[in-house]
Each structure stands twice: as C-alpha cells, then as structure tokens.
Design a protein around this motif. Structure first.
Motif, PDB file in Angstrom:
ATOM      1  N   ASN A   2       0.817  -1.205   0.000  1.00  0.00           N
ATOM      2  CA  ASN A   2       0.000   0.000   0.000  1.00  0.00           C
ATOM      3  C   ASN A   2       0.855   1.261   0.000  1.00  0.00           C
ATOM      4  O   ASN A   2       1.311   1.717   1.054  1.00  0.00           O
ATOM      5  CB  ASN A   2      -0.931  -0.012   1.220  1.00  0.00           C
ATOM      6  N   THR A   3       1.075   1.826  -1.178  1.00  0.00           N
ATOM      7  CA  THR A   3       1.816   3.085  -1.267  1.00  0.00           C
ATOM      8  C   THR A   3       0.892   4.297  -1.236  1.00  0.00           C
ATOM      9  O   THR A   3       1.367   5.429  -1.095  1.00  0.00           O
ATOM     10  CB  THR A   3       2.665   3.126  -2.545  1.00  0.00           C
ATOM     11  N   PRO A  39      10.424  -0.962  -7.514  1.00  0.00           N
ATOM     12  CA  PRO A  39      11.224   0.240  -7.243  1.00  0.00           C
ATOM     13  C   PRO A  39      11.901   0.169  -5.867  1.00  0.00           C
ATOM     14  O   PRO A  39      11.275   0.432  -4.849  1.00  0.00           O
ATOM     15  CB  PRO A  39      10.177   1.353  -7.260  1.00  0.00           C
ATOM     16  N   GLN A  40      13.157  -0.235  -5.868  1.00  0.00           N
ATOM     17  CA  GLN A  40      13.956  -0.285  -4.638  1.00  0.00           C
ATOM     18  C   GLN A  40      13.328  -1.221  -3.592  1.00  0.00           C
ATOM     19  O   GLN A  40      13.206  -0.865  -2.419  1.00  0.00           O
ATOM     20  CB  GLN A  40      14.112   1.118  -4.050  1.00  0.00           C
ATOM     21  N   ILE A  41      12.952  -2.407  -4.025  1.00  0.00           N
ATOM     22  CA  ILE A  41      12.387  -3.397  -3.114  1.00  0.00           C
ATOM     23  C   ILE A  41      13.468  -4.431  -2.816  1.00  0.00           C
ATOM     24  O   ILE A  41      14.025  -5.039  -3.740  1.00  0.00           O
ATOM     25  CB  ILE A  41      11.150  -4.081  -3.726  1.00  0.00           C
ATOM     26  N   SER A 152       5.313  11.234   9.650  1.00  0.00           N
ATOM     27  CA  SER A 152       6.353  11.952   8.924  1.00  0.00           C
ATOM     28  C   SER A 152       7.610  11.103   8.805  1.00  0.00           C
ATOM     29  O   SER A 152       8.216  11.000   7.735  1.00  0.00           O
ATOM     30  CB  SER A 152       6.663  13.277   9.625  1.00  0.00           C
ATOM     31  N   ASN A 153       8.040  10.470   9.910  1.00  0.00           N
ATOM     32  CA  ASN A 153       9.230   9.615   9.878  1.00  0.00           C
ATOM     33  C   ASN A 153       9.013   8.394   8.993  1.00  0.00           C
ATOM     34  O   ASN A 153       9.926   7.962   8.277  1.00  0.00           O
ATOM     35  CB  ASN A 153       9.593   9.165  11.292  1.00  0.00           C
ATOM     36  N   LYS A 154       7.841   7.839   9.060  1.00  0.00           N
ATOM     37  CA  LYS A 154       7.519   6.674   8.233  1.00  0.00           C
ATOM     38  C   LYS A 154       7.597   7.031   6.757  1.00  0.00           C
ATOM     39  O   LYS A 154       8.193   6.300   5.950  1.00  0.00           O
ATOM     40  CB  LYS A 154       6.121   6.172   8.592  1.00  0.00           C
ATOM     41  N   LYS A 155       7.026   8.167   6.390  1.00  0.00           N
ATOM     42  CA  LYS A 155       7.071   8.587   4.991  1.00  0.00           C
ATOM     43  C   LYS A 155       8.490   8.972   4.594  1.00  0.00           C
ATOM     44  O   LYS A 155       8.913   8.702   3.465  1.00  0.00           O
ATOM     45  CB  LYS A 155       6.117   9.763   4.743  1.00  0.00           C
ATOM     46  N   GLY A 186       5.572  -5.485  12.172  1.00  0.00           N
ATOM     47  CA  GLY A 186       5.504  -4.184  11.518  1.00  0.00           C
ATOM     48  C   GLY A 186       6.481  -3.985  10.386  1.00  0.00           C
ATOM     49  O   GLY A 186       6.504  -2.919   9.771  1.00  0.00           O
ATOM     50  N   SER A 187       7.313  -4.983  10.102  1.00  0.00           N
ATOM     51  CA  SER A 187       8.337  -4.823   9.058  1.00  0.00           C
ATOM     52  C   SER A 187       7.711  -4.703   7.680  1.00  0.00           C
ATOM     53  O   SER A 187       6.616  -5.219   7.416  1.00  0.00           O
ATOM     54  CB  SER A 187       9.324  -5.989   9.097  1.00  0.00           C
ATOM     55  N   SER A 188       8.426  -4.026   6.787  1.00  0.00           N
ATOM     56  CA  SER A 188       7.879  -3.729   5.465  1.00  0.00           C
ATOM     57  C   SER A 188       8.996  -3.580   4.452  1.00  0.00           C
ATOM     58  O   SER A 188      10.109  -3.157   4.795  1.00  0.00           O
ATOM     59  CB  SER A 188       7.069  -2.424   5.513  1.00  0.00           C
ATOM     60  N   ASP A 189       8.706  -3.926   3.206  1.00  0.00           N
ATOM     61  CA  ASP A 189       9.634  -3.651   2.113  1.00  0.00           C
ATOM     62  C   ASP A 189       9.669  -2.175   1.758  1.00  0.00           C
ATOM     63  O   ASP A 189      10.595  -1.720   1.073  1.00  0.00           O
ATOM     64  CB  ASP A 189       9.235  -4.442   0.857  1.00  0.00           C
ATOM     65  N   LEU A 190       8.672  -1.414   2.205  1.00  0.00           N
ATOM     66  CA  LEU A 190       8.513  -0.022   1.779  1.00  0.00           C
ATOM     67  C   LEU A 190       9.265   0.974   2.652  1.00  0.00           C
ATOM     68  O   LEU A 190       9.569   2.079   2.198  1.00  0.00           O
ATOM     69  CB  LEU A 190       7.027   0.358   1.770  1.00  0.00           C
TER      70      LEU A 190
END
Length: 359
Positions: A2-3, A39-41, A152-155, A186-190
């Motif tokens: 989910n981007t 894209p950068q995954i 903000s930090n997440k983005k 909570g880990s993510s490729d994004l």
C-alpha cells in the motif's frame, strides 16, 4: 503493498519560502541486503545499527516558483557545486514527486556535507538521501499541519528508500529493520522500522570504530553490485540465508549471546563479499590491509577472550564492533596495531545512535 498511504491527500497551505536543516546518520548493516527489484524493493530483509558520528548535514532552501514538470534544484556538496551528483538526485526527485507533488512548485538549493569520506563504504548515500527526505518532510509538515511526527518519519523512510535502499534505515535508531520479515512485527519492504523488541543490555551503546583502509572512490558502485545479483548463481540461496539469519539475529539481540552475535555478524560480512567475488563480472572491494585487519582482530579476540568483531559494508573499510565496556582496551589496540593499516592512520570512533536530528 500500500503506497497510497504516502500520497498527499490534504489541502496544502501556500508558503513562499522555507529552509530546513537535518543531520542524518549512516548505518552499518548486521544482516546485509544485496539484491533488489524495482522500485527499490529488497530481495531480503536486513537489520542495521544506526551510527552517531558518521552523518550528513543537509540544508534545503525552498523558494516558490511557477510549477513545472520536473524538480528544479542546485546542489552543493561541502561548499562546491557537484554536477556529477545531480543525476542521482534528479532521479530521486522523479521517483518521489507523486508522493511530494509540492516539490515541483519550488526551486531547491541543497547544501550538504559529510562527517566522513564520500563513497568509501560508509553508506554515504544512506545518510545523504535520508537527509534530503527529512527536509522534504519538514516542508510537507509546514504545508500540512495535520501530519504527525510518526507518520512523517515513516514517509521519510519510504521516500529515502526510493533514492537508496539503505537510506530507509537512517531515519531512526538504534536498530532498524528494512524488508518484510515474518518474525519482525511491523516490518515492510517499503520503509524501515525500529527493531520492535527489547534489546539485551550488552548491545546498548555498542561501539563501532571504522578503520579507513581506503578513502577513495569504490571501483564498483553498490548500484552495479546489486544489479549483478539478478543473474547470480547463488542469489536465491543467499536471500533465504539472509532472512534466516535475521530471525537468528533477532533472538541474539534479545538474549544477549555475544558469541553468536560475533559469528553471525562476521559471517554476514564475508558472505556479502563472497557474492561480489562470485558474480559475473566478478569484483573485489576488499584490499590487502582489510584482510590484515581481520586477521589481527581474530588474533586479539582469541588471546584476550574479547567480544570484538568486524563487519564490512560494500567497500574496503573495516567496522570494528565491540561492547562499551571494552572501549579502553580495544581503543589501545586500534591505535597501536590496527591504525597502521589505515590510509594515513585514520579511523573514526563511532557509537550506536538514535537517528535524524533537526537543526
């Protein structure tokens, strides 16, 4: 994946000019990622110590202009205009503009400086791109007051990743995981996330002395190295191994097993360089003095029952890791024996840090 959560959906205020300065750290991966898709995954999850003294300080001045179809910016690195850096930053802005459309309405002047040698294997792109991402998010916060610090930090991590994968791990600290992993909540490729579990006290304030074996430009860039994993004969097994190692590292960090930490960290470092040695075309980033230092570390550890160990990034420099309680003794051995293998006897004393700082 989910981007859409990173799209700008609120009405933004009108601001004619603004300026923001951020200091963001480099990081050193304990479990490495080497290989990615667009894209950068990442092909596997990774975990890193955020550093403190190895950092980039970046100021971006934003001045309102007529909206255009591409980002307009000037770039100065350590006081000098750097045309050779502009293509990478321009590509970064292309990738992020759908998530930060407001950048097309500003002329940006970027002034950046490192506390360490650029392109020498201390993840300068990680600190550099994360600093730019934090400046963009500061502007977005001014334009949209509803944006929370957490989001903000997440983005910012999400944006930084689009410029340099490891940059996603340079927003927060002291330990950051990037890449989806079943055992890391909570880990993510994004984007990167702080290691979500309580860490054993032995790993608090961990020390990292970076021995500057070679301060020159790397012979092969990390981007080229990552791309060589697409056809690498050992790639798939490596990706499986790395994810298994991250599960092991998670347990080690929580339980405080120093011997297992040493074994896994050093194995990961050598495996990273083994992927370089066995790619086609093959390449070697280690130098003779890199190997001299490794052997000296092994000798010292055995003779002194020390918890000292090494890791390597994509370069010749050696990161010497050890608990804070060994700081005095290890410092002496570095100064008396290991520094002679460094370029002009230079090394950087660092410690685990806590992420980005605004000025």
């Amino acid at each position: 994946m989910n981007t859409d959560q990173f799209l700008v959906k609120s009405a933004l205020k009108n601001i004619d000019r603004a300026s923001f300065t951020w200091q963001t750290p480099s990081n050193i991966a304990l479990v490495k990622y080497w290989g990615k898709s667009n894209p950068q995954i990442p092909k596997n999850a990774s975990i890193s110590f955020t550093l403190n003294n190895c950092h980039t300080i970046t100021t971006i001045d934003f001045v309102k202009k007529e909206k255009s179809n591409e980002a307009v910016f000037n770039l100065f690195f350590e006081g000098k205009e750097k045309a050779e850096f502009k293509p990478k930053i321009a590509e970064f802005f292309k990738r992020v503009q759908q998530y930060c459309p407001y950048i097309l309405e500003y002329k940006m002047t970027i002034n950046s400086e490192n506390s360490f040698p650029h392109s020498s294997g201390i993840a300068s792109s990680a600190s550099g791109l994360s600093a730019i991402a934090m400046c963009l998010m500061s502007l977005e916060k001014e334009l949209n007051a509803d944006l929370s610090a957490k989001n903000s930090n997440k983005k910012a991590s999400f944006l930084a990743r689009l410029g340099s994968g490891s940059a996603s791990r340079s927003i927060e600290g002291p330990l950051v995981v990037w890449g989806k992993h079943a055992e890391i909540e909570g880990s993510s490729d994004l984007f990167g996330v702080q290691f979500p579990y309580k860490v054993h006290s032995i790993f608090e304030n961990y020390q990292d002395v970076i021995l500057l074996v070679d301060k020159g430009e790397k012979q092969v860039s990390s981007t080229v190295g990552h791309n060589l994993m697409h056809e690498h004969p050992f790639a798939e097994n490596r990706f499986i191994q790395a994810n298994e190692n991250l599960a092991k590292m998670s347990k080690i960090l929580q339980e405080g097993n120093a011997k297992d930490f040493i074994n896994l960290v050093e194995s990961e470092a050598l495996t990273l360089h083994a992927m370089m040695l066995t790619s086609n075309p093959y390449f070697i980033l280690m130098k003779p003095n890199t190997l001299e230092i490794i052997n000296k570390i092994w000798e010292y550890r055995q003779e002194n029952e020390s918890s000292i160990c090494f890791t390597l990034d994509a370069g010749a420099n050696v990161h010497v890791l050890f608990p804070e309680k060994e700081k005095e003794n290890v410092g002496q051995i570095i100064e008396s024996q290991l520094s002679k293998y460094c370029d002009k006897n230079q090394y950087i004393c660092d410690t685990v840090g806590f992420g980005a700082k605004m000025f």
